[in-house]
Design a protein around this motif. Sequence first.
Motif, short mmCIF file in Angstrom:
data_model
loop_
_atom_site.label_atom_id
_atom_site.label_comp_id
_atom_site.label_asym_id
_atom_site.label_seq_id
_atom_site.Cartn_x
_atom_site.Cartn_y
_atom_site.Cartn_z
N ARG A 54 0.84 -1.20 0.00
CA ARG A 54 0.00 0.00 0.00
C ARG A 54 0.87 1.25 0.00
NH1 ARG A 54 -5.20 0.59 0.59
NH2 ARG A 54 -5.44 -1.56 1.36
N ILE A 55 0.53 2.21 -0.83
CA ILE A 55 1.25 3.48 -0.86
C ILE A 55 0.76 4.31 0.32
CG2 ILE A 55 1.69 5.59 -2.15
CD1 ILE A 55 1.29 4.05 -4.72
N VAL A 56 1.63 4.46 1.31
CA VAL A 56 1.25 5.20 2.52
C VAL A 56 1.12 6.69 2.21
CG1 VAL A 56 1.98 5.80 4.86
CG2 VAL A 56 2.33 3.48 3.99
N HIS A 57 2.03 7.20 1.42
CA HIS A 57 1.98 8.63 1.07
C HIS A 57 2.48 8.81 -0.35
CE1 HIS A 57 2.05 12.93 1.43
NE2 HIS A 57 3.34 12.98 1.16
N TYR A 58 1.79 9.67 -1.09
CA TYR A 58 2.20 9.94 -2.47
C TYR A 58 2.12 11.44 -2.73
CZ TYR A 58 2.36 10.02 -7.57
OH TYR A 58 2.71 10.28 -8.87
N ARG A 59 3.22 11.98 -3.21
CA ARG A 59 3.25 13.37 -3.66
C ARG A 59 4.09 13.44 -4.91
NH1 ARG A 59 6.55 17.40 -0.20
NH2 ARG A 59 8.16 16.95 -1.76
N SER A 60 3.54 14.02 -5.97
CA SER A 60 4.25 14.09 -7.24
C SER A 60 4.87 15.47 -7.43
CB SER A 60 3.31 13.78 -8.40
OG SER A 60 2.23 14.69 -8.41
N THR A 734 -5.31 2.74 12.81
CA THR A 734 -4.83 3.71 11.84
C THR A 734 -4.94 5.10 12.45
OG1 THR A 734 -5.54 2.32 9.99
CG2 THR A 734 -5.10 4.64 9.52
N VAL A 735 -3.81 5.81 12.44
CA VAL A 735 -3.77 7.18 12.96
C VAL A 735 -3.73 8.11 11.75
CG1 VAL A 735 -2.60 8.77 14.52
CG2 VAL A 735 -2.42 6.30 14.90
N PHE A 736 -4.68 9.06 11.70
CA PHE A 736 -4.84 9.92 10.54
C PHE A 736 -4.28 11.32 10.82
CE2 PHE A 736 -8.18 6.73 10.39
CZ PHE A 736 -8.10 6.27 9.08
N PHE A 737 -3.48 11.80 9.87
CA PHE A 737 -2.88 13.13 9.95
C PHE A 737 -3.12 13.88 8.64
CE2 PHE A 737 -0.22 10.40 12.64
CZ PHE A 737 -0.06 11.16 13.78
N GLU A 738 -2.76 15.15 8.67
CA GLU A 738 -2.55 15.93 7.45
C GLU A 738 -1.13 16.45 7.48
OE1 GLU A 738 -5.28 19.13 6.96
OE2 GLU A 738 -6.97 17.84 6.42
N LEU A 739 -0.43 16.32 6.37
CA LEU A 739 0.93 16.84 6.24
C LEU A 739 0.92 17.89 5.15
CD1 LEU A 739 3.99 16.91 6.74
CD2 LEU A 739 4.21 14.98 5.15
N ASN A 740 1.15 19.13 5.53
CA ASN A 740 1.12 20.24 4.57
C ASN A 740 -0.17 20.20 3.75
OD1 ASN A 740 3.64 20.94 5.55
ND2 ASN A 740 4.74 19.94 3.88
N GLY A 741 -1.27 19.89 4.42
CA GLY A 741 -2.58 19.90 3.78
C GLY A 741 -2.96 18.62 3.08
N GLN A 742 -2.03 17.65 2.98
CA GLN A 742 -2.30 16.39 2.29
C GLN A 742 -2.55 15.29 3.32
OE1 GLN A 742 -2.48 16.13 -1.15
NE2 GLN A 742 -2.28 18.36 -1.01
N PRO A 743 -3.48 14.36 3.02
CA PRO A 743 -3.77 13.28 3.98
C PRO A 743 -2.58 12.36 4.17
CG PRO A 743 -4.89 12.90 1.88
CD PRO A 743 -4.33 14.28 1.81
N ARG A 744 -2.40 11.90 5.37
CA ARG A 744 -1.31 10.98 5.72
C ARG A 744 -1.82 10.08 6.84
NH1 ARG A 744 4.35 11.82 4.72
NH2 ARG A 744 5.32 9.78 4.96
N SER A 745 -1.45 8.83 6.82
CA SER A 745 -1.88 7.92 7.88
C SER A 745 -0.79 6.92 8.18
CB SER A 745 -3.17 7.20 7.48
OG SER A 745 -2.95 6.36 6.35
#
Length: 842
Positions: A54-60, A734-745
């Motif tokens: 699973r891709i935990v975080h994706y930013r292009s 699952t702990v849910f965050f936002e990183l610089n406005g993007q969802p992260r968990s």
Amino acid sequence: DIVKCQIMVAQGKKLSDPEISLGRQEDIQTSGYAMQCRITTEDAENRFLPDYGRIVHYRSSGGTGVRLDGGTAFSGALVTPYYDSLLVKVITWARTFPDAARRMERALSEFRIRGVKTNIPFLVNLVTHPKFLESGFTTKFIDEAPELFEFKGRQDRASKLFKYLGEVIVNGHPLVKHRPKAIRQAPAPAPRFDLAQPIPPGSKQMLTELGPQGLAQWVLDQKPLLLTDTTFRDAHQSLLATRLRTHDMLAIADAYARLNPSMFSIEMWGGATFDTAMRFLRESPWDRLAELREKVPNILFQMLFRASNALGYSNYPDNVVREFVKETVAAGMDIFRIFDSLNWAENMRVAMEAVLQYGGVCEAAICYTGDILNPKREKYNLKYYVDLAKVLEKMGAQMLAIKDMAGLCKPFAAETLVKALKQEIGIPIHFHTHDTSGVQAAAILQASEAGVDIADAAMASMSGTTSQPNLNSLVEALRFTPRDTGLSFDSLQAINQYWQAVREFYSPFETSMLSSTADVYQNEIPGGQYTNLYEQAKAVGLAARWPEICKTYAACNELLGDLVKVTPSSKAIGDMALFLISNNLTTADVLTGKAELSFPESVIDLVAGRMGQPPGGFPRKVQDRILRGEKPLSGRPGASMPPVDFKTIGEELEKKIGRKPSSLDVQSYLMYPKVFTDYVKARDEYGDLSILPTDVFFYGQEPGQEMTVDLEPGKTLIIKFLAVGDPHEDGRRTVFFELNGQPRSIDVLDKSLEGETKKRPKANPADALQIGAPMPGSVTAVAVTVGDPVAAGQKLLSLEAMKMETTIYAERDGKVAQLLVGPGTQVDTGDLLLRLELPFGA
């Protein structure tokens, strides 16, 4: 369009015909260069085999000259092993080929893909390779360029921080779990000042200009009483169990440099801080020194150095002590307050010589205990201290410290001692005391009248009881007198307000002492040890018996011959007191008991002479009882220890931490091998935790709470904690965050959902064949296995609890029949560790 064009060409059309309209070949002109990289979930280190998960975080990436094709990846996407491993195609364009490659490198570096491996590191190496940029490659290029597969590790700092935050949010921090929560969350208010103004010169520039000897003469020439602020080291060590974090120190450091440039020195390193920073705060003490030095370039830094113990709890070979001093001077330290835990001058010689050799200021200390005003306390009388001071001056001391670690030097005793020293020695005198009794500000004032040159004190909100006297009040008490310090009331108050707020973050570590007490004149527990000993008592479940521990501490001191009590001798006495209380023993049992006792390692080291020799030696009967026939040392321990081979130690450490260690890493490892490797492991797993705000470090974030974290100048994370999900079947949440406005968990195992630990059987204390735990703690080493024959007195295993180590020995001959524990096993007092059986026919 390509297919349409192909059909028309097949029908006989030309590219220049209006229906196709591509123009004539001779009219086509190039306009720049474009290149494409395919980002795939392939592991370049493993023959480019596909990775999945699973891709935990994706930013292009994106921007001018960058195009993405087929970007179907996103945070939370599941990459299966059944389809093409392509995530996205990246195309960059520029007018020149090198510029297109540089743009590609930038675009690739801006991607953040976590949870699966990608070929991005390989692509970065490819587009930056000199042969590629020169277009000098062939189809054999990859085979002929193994450097393409030498990848720099990605820092992945955000993911590491999320792992830590999730762990603390779900499971709590072990340091504060089951303690009252801190009463503050808002950042502490730092004083306002003009950062554009240059930092004023101070005592650091005086040392640079005059050198150590010149600085000492300058101190003697000063009429004002010079002050050292201990808030950064001894104050929090004495009040808050040494838990103050670098984050809170750095936030006020600029204010010290600009508002208090006439402060003589800041005591901010050494003592217990070196160990505690790594062990509990997961910080580098060397980074703390470097970062504070950068912010405070104008005030002298001061440290506490344990002579041949360096910053550890046992003696080290001479070359280790010298090398540690050399590295510390190079790292930015100025004044070394050097002491021996038993006032043995010979044990201080190597450290003093090293400080003089490498350019530090050598401040040798006489450790004060007893009462020079009491004619019945003959062991440590005025002559004893004056004679010791004269010896240290002859050994090269540039300053002399009176180190009154328990606050026993009463006001008139301080005056008497300083007056006598001023008559007998010609170097500056620096008075250090603790305010446990509540009268030590008067001791400083009396010492000031007698001519003491420098005194230690702590900011008001971090002063009193087991800490140092109140610096702010001392400054005002001396205002308009011949010894007026000249320090600004307003500046000190502004800084004090900051510390007052910061202290609220650390309320879980506050000592149980709510007021000053005269009990210190009976138990003589050093202020710097008081809270740490209380934390040890908590860790082994003895906090409720604290008054009894204090009385036993005094009894243990008498048992061992009335010692100077300062780390590590004070730690040995404290370990002995906890050992006796936890086993319901008295000091009389040590002398008359028949059972073999597994004394703490620190106590064995002490009476074996491995910490040095006390005045009058150790009581022979006690020494024989504890050492079990081992012959004690009579000379200086470091003299008989072989030099350490730093290269060999470095190679050993490299195998343990998986990278080439720095010289500072080697020094940390030599002081505390397990503590350092545990710190490195935590650093690799969670990253640099010193950048987190203190409330978040200890408690995590509240739902909806947002914070900013500066990874480095120009790189800031904005992290918002959203929620914690319900537990999955495997016990993870699952702990849910936002990183610089993007969802992260991130998924975290909820340890509260694990089954209760099965209770261990208890050992029968009347059965010598059953070996029980003498204290709660963790098994650190097991020296035997089932079936091994053992002899009486043979080492069986070791336990550790809150820096107290104990080795357990066999009380009789036998064979190991059952072993119930292994390294890392947590045990309680009395738990059965192993069982012996008698040899056949016995």
